[in-house]
Design an enzyme around this catalytic site. Sequence first.
Site, mmCIF file in Angstrom:
data_model
loop_
_atom_site.group_PDB
_atom_site.id
_atom_site.type_symbol
_atom_site.label_atom_id
_atom_site.label_comp_id
_atom_site.label_asym_id
_atom_site.label_seq_id
_atom_site.Cartn_x
_atom_site.Cartn_y
_atom_site.Cartn_z
ATOM 1 N N TYR A 29 0.813 -1.217 0.000
ATOM 2 C CA TYR A 29 0.000 0.000 0.000
ATOM 3 C C TYR A 29 0.849 1.271 0.000
ATOM 4 O O TYR A 29 0.581 2.186 -0.801
ATOM 5 C CB TYR A 29 -0.976 0.011 1.172
ATOM 6 N N GLU A 53 1.112 6.661 -6.891
ATOM 7 C CA GLU A 53 0.046 7.633 -7.140
ATOM 8 C C GLU A 53 0.580 9.056 -7.087
ATOM 9 O O GLU A 53 0.244 9.894 -7.943
ATOM 10 C CB GLU A 53 -1.062 7.451 -6.109
#
Length: 222
Positions: free
Chosen positions: A144, A151
Amino acid sequence: SFAMSTYLFVYDLMQFCGHSWIFTNMIIRFMSFGKDSLADTFYSIGLVMRLCQLLSILEILHILIGIDKGRLIPRFLQMTERIIVLFVVINSQEEVQGKYVVCILFFLWNLLDVVRYTYNMLARMEIYYLPLTWLNFSLCILLYPLSVLAEAFAICVSLPYFESFGTYSIKLPFPFAFLIYFPYVLKMYLLVLFTGMCFIIQNLFSQRKAHIGTGNIKKKRS
């Protein structure tokens, strides 16, 4: 109820099939075409990726109406960051779609989701395998943060294009008469992204502690 359990199982199955198709497609294309496959990743799997992410909005509804157990805020934050990066950043800028970071981001997202939806489907049937449970609540802690970095990198790569084309920048009419410069909005969102990441990582650790004790699997889902 049986109907709700069946519905949730079908939902997880649909998401599993979608993300498995994307993940398998990416691997086969890379093995067949090598680095050349990375540049057109978005064009080959982007439609299915967008459908899967839109479908994931239902998970917020599942929690709100109480048919699925889970923490609303962490799930909402994870879903929101994907929607923003995929639809607002990548989908709106064709120049960004061919960047290698898009392939890396899609790989991380789908690897996490294939494991998560596999675990969810089996958990609906009260089936718990120790390796899968360990993988589901451990892999996300590692991957994650990497996905958030990808991102953030995708957002940084997109900034020059938003500045050049003026996409989503809006000049408000009188009496406000000021410009909402979208690159500044994205830069501020980077702070929100990393702040939310710290909160979600803390939640992931608490989930892992709740489901994986001292080697014993607790038969419950978050």
